[in-house]
Scaffold this active site. Structure first.
Site, PDB file in Angstrom:
ATOM      1  CE1 TYR A  45      -3.544   2.355   0.165  1.00 37.30           C
ATOM      2  CE2 TYR A  45      -1.578   3.374   1.510  1.00 37.30           C
ATOM      3  CZ  TYR A  45      -3.230   3.181   0.344  1.00 37.30           C
ATOM      4  OH  TYR A  45      -4.868   4.604   0.543  1.00 37.30           O
ATOM      5  N   PRO A  98       0.266  14.919   3.698  1.00 37.67           N
ATOM      6  CG  PRO A  98      -1.890  15.369   1.895  1.00 37.67           C
ATOM      7  CD  PRO A  98      -0.372  15.309   2.625  1.00 37.67           C
ATOM      8  CB  SER A 129      -4.187  11.988   6.240  1.00 39.37           C
ATOM      9  OG  SER A 129      -4.903  10.985   5.471  1.00 39.37           O
ATOM     10  CE1 TYR A 153      -8.549  12.023  -0.401  1.00 33.14           C
ATOM     11  CE2 TYR A 153      -7.403  10.972   1.512  1.00 33.14           C
ATOM     12  CZ  TYR A 153      -7.687  11.226  -0.079  1.00 33.14           C
ATOM     13  OH  TYR A 153      -6.132  10.787  -0.288  1.00 33.14           O
ATOM     14  CB  THR A 179      -7.499  15.168  -1.266  1.00 32.59           C
ATOM     15  OG1 THR A 179      -5.756  16.148  -0.396  1.00 32.59           O
ATOM     16  CG2 THR A 179      -7.120  14.138  -2.343  1.00 32.59           C
ATOM     17  NE  ARG A 188      -2.834   1.645  -4.190  1.00 27.64           N
ATOM     18  CZ  ARG A 188      -1.642   2.375  -4.100  1.00 27.64           C
ATOM     19  NH1 ARG A 188      -1.655   3.382  -4.978  1.00 27.64           N
ATOM     20  NH2 ARG A 188      -1.294   1.696  -2.981  1.00 27.64           N
ATOM     21  CG  HIS A 284      -2.896  11.311  -4.503  1.00 25.67           C
ATOM     22  ND1 HIS A 284      -3.526  11.950  -3.662  1.00 25.67           N
ATOM     23  CD2 HIS A 284      -2.274   9.779  -3.624  1.00 25.67           C
ATOM     24  CE1 HIS A 284      -4.369  11.471  -2.927  1.00 25.67           C
ATOM     25  NE2 HIS A 284      -3.086  10.219  -2.526  1.00 25.67           N
ATOM     26  NE  ARG A 287      -0.392   6.566  -2.582  1.00 25.16           N
ATOM     27  CZ  ARG A 287       0.016   5.395  -1.645  1.00 25.16           C
ATOM     28  NH1 ARG A 287       1.448   4.624  -2.324  1.00 25.16           N
ATOM     29  NH2 ARG A 287      -0.335   4.876  -0.880  1.00 25.16           N
TER      30      ARG A 287
HETATM   31  C1  FMN Z   1       1.045   5.879   1.578  1.00 25.62           C
HETATM   32  C2  FMN Z   1       0.781   7.101   0.835  1.00 25.62           C
HETATM   33  C3  FMN Z   1      -0.678   7.504   1.923  1.00 25.62           C
HETATM   34  C4  FMN Z   1      -1.100   8.884   0.984  1.00 25.62           C
HETATM   35  N1  FMN Z   1      -2.243   9.113   2.157  1.00 25.62           N
HETATM   36  C5  FMN Z   1      -2.568  10.322   1.493  1.00 25.62           C
HETATM   37  C6  FMN Z   1      -3.313  10.653   2.279  1.00 25.62           C
HETATM   38  O1  FMN Z   1      -4.495  10.395   2.489  1.00 25.62           O
HETATM   39  N2  FMN Z   1      -4.082  12.193   1.595  1.00 25.62           N
HETATM   40  C7  FMN Z   1      -3.500  12.912   0.936  1.00 25.62           C
HETATM   41  O2  FMN Z   1      -4.276  13.677   0.107  1.00 25.62           O
HETATM   42  N3  FMN Z   1      -2.625  11.946   0.255  1.00 25.62           N
HETATM   43  C8  FMN Z   1      -1.979  10.954   0.459  1.00 25.62           C
HETATM   44  N4  FMN Z   1      -0.921  10.207   0.170  1.00 25.62           N
HETATM   45  C9  FMN Z   1      -0.302  11.340  -1.396  1.00 25.62           C
HETATM   46  C10 FMN Z   1       1.381  12.553  -0.887  1.00 25.62           C
HETATM   47  O3  FMN Z   1       0.631  12.855   0.040  1.00 25.62           O
HETATM   48  C11 FMN Z   1       1.707  13.327  -1.377  1.00 25.62           C
HETATM   49  O4  FMN Z   1       0.621  13.633  -2.653  1.00 25.62           O
HETATM   50  C12 FMN Z   1       2.046  12.069  -2.594  1.00 25.62           C
HETATM   51  O5  FMN Z   1       3.190  11.364  -1.997  1.00 25.62           O
HETATM   52  C13 FMN Z   1       3.153  12.481  -3.363  1.00 25.62           C
HETATM   53  O6  FMN Z   1       3.787  13.807  -3.267  1.00 25.62           O
HETATM   54  P1  FMN Z   1       3.211  14.906  -4.405  1.00 25.62           P
HETATM   55  O7  FMN Z   1       2.297  15.232  -3.822  1.00 25.62           O
HETATM   56  O8  FMN Z   1       4.552  16.375  -3.109  1.00 25.62           O
HETATM   57  O9  FMN Z   1       4.171  15.334  -5.312  1.00 25.62           O
HETATM   58  C14 FMN Z   1      -0.592   9.558   0.542  1.00 25.62           C
HETATM   59  C15 FMN Z   1       0.633   8.688  -0.272  1.00 25.62           C
HETATM   60  C16 FMN Z   1       1.548   7.520  -0.343  1.00 25.62           C
HETATM   61  C17 FMN Z   1       2.874   7.517  -0.273  1.00 25.62           C
END
Ligand code: FMN
Length: 287
Positions: A45, A98, A129, A153, A179, A188, A284, A287
């Site tokens: 994950y 987050p 988050s 969210y 977000t 995924r 994101h 992801r």
């Molecule tokens: C394990 C994991 C969990 C994440 N959970 C959230 C989340 O709960 N909320 C959110 O807005 N983004 C989440 N993200 C995205 C990150 O906040 C971030 O957007 C991403 O790591 C890429 O970085 P950047 O946005 O600076 O390019 C998550 C990323 C990862 C790797």
């Protein structure tokens, strides 16, 4: 703010007494240690992206193309990386993004708290988050003087969205990061191959389970039917917002409102015209 030069001297000095750092300092070894410490489903994950992970890889290579050109004879013994943002003075331009499962990335389930404590120590703001193991009030209580931001969210239930924002305001968060790019989870393959989606297993829903509006929407109390609570979360989690929803979002708070996931310049302009305070440009992490 901690000066990393002091930190490395601390390590070298300890080495004179034969003491090594408790954790490796290079990213590759840290990653390997983290993978060894977490259950495989959680590793997938955290480390996995969507599709063939092409966007994730391109993000990294694109970032590697940025460089810094150092300037000399500037007497940089005392550095100043501080910035002004939303009327706040921050010691550096860095934020902790987050991370929804950060709570369960720590073996004691308190990763949200550990991150908040790191934010307090370093002065680097945490964006907490919505998908937190621990309710946002408890996370915020660890921030000390470091400002914290709450990532929303937006659920389909507007009353619940409003409740989460009110709670974040009351807990002292200094901005709301909405977000926009995850009203449905990405495709995924690593997680699909293991049929593993942490939230459907009840992880990191602390903000929902502690919310009076969410609890009132359940037929039976959570301690009597946890599974129904999890299914209710699945039903209300993601709201595919339209531009028509933006005035409502804006009306929810007077705190700085930041839109996460905007990538196109036209979307950025339109959001700013509608009164948002910040654009968090992001895909994101692929992801
Ligand atoms: C394990 C994991 C969990 C994440 N959970 C959230 C989340 O709960 N909320 C959110 O807005 N983004 C989440 N993200 C995205 C990150 O906040 C971030 O957007 C991403 O790591 C890429 O970085 P950047 O946005 O600076 O390019 C998550 C990323 C990862 C790797």
């Amino acid at each position: 703010m901690v000066h990393y030069g002091d930190y490395q001297m601390e390590i070298y000095r300890a080495g004179l007494d034969g003491r090594l750092p408790k954790l490796p300092v290079d990213f590759r070894s840290l990653e390997a240690w983290a993978h060894a410490a977490m259950p495989p489903g959680l590793v997938s994950y955290v480390a996995g992206g969507c599709g063939n992970e092409h966007t994730q890889d391109i993000n990294v290579s694109a970032f590697e193309r940025w460089g810094l050109i150092p300037r000399m004879f500037v007497g940089a013994a005392k550095r100043d990386m501080s910035i002004d943002l939303f009327g706040m003075r921050l010691p550096s331009p860095i934020f902790m993004s987050p991370i929804g499962v950060i709570g369960v990335c720590a073996q004691d389930g308190l990763g949200d708290i550990a991150t908040a404590k790191a934010a307090r120590k370093l002065g680097v703001p945490m964006v907490a988050s919505t998908l937190s193991n621990i309710p946002l009030e408890e996370v915020a209580s660890e921030f000390g003087d470091t400002p914290g931001f709450f990532q929303l969210y937006t659920p389909t239930d507007r009353a619940l969205a409003e409740s989460l924002v009110r709670r974040a305001e009351a807990a002292g968060f200094k901005g709301i990061v909405v977000t926009l790019d995850t009203w449905v989870t990405g495709w995924r393959p690593r997680d699909l191959n293991q049929s593993n989606f942490p939230f459907l297993r009840g992880h990191c829903l602390g903000n929902y389970f502690s919310d009076p509006v969410f609890r009132a929407s359940l037929a039976d109390p959570l301690d009597e039917d946890m599974q129904a609570g999890i299914m209710q979360w699945g039903k209300i989690f993601g709201n595919p917002l339209n531009w028509d929803d933006l005035p409502w979002l804006r009306s929810l708070t007077k705190l700085p409102l930041i839109m996460k996931g905007i990538c196109h310049p036209d979307d950025a302009r339109r959001a700013i015209d509608a009164g948002v305070d910040g654009i968090y440009c992001s895909n994101h992490g692929g992801r």
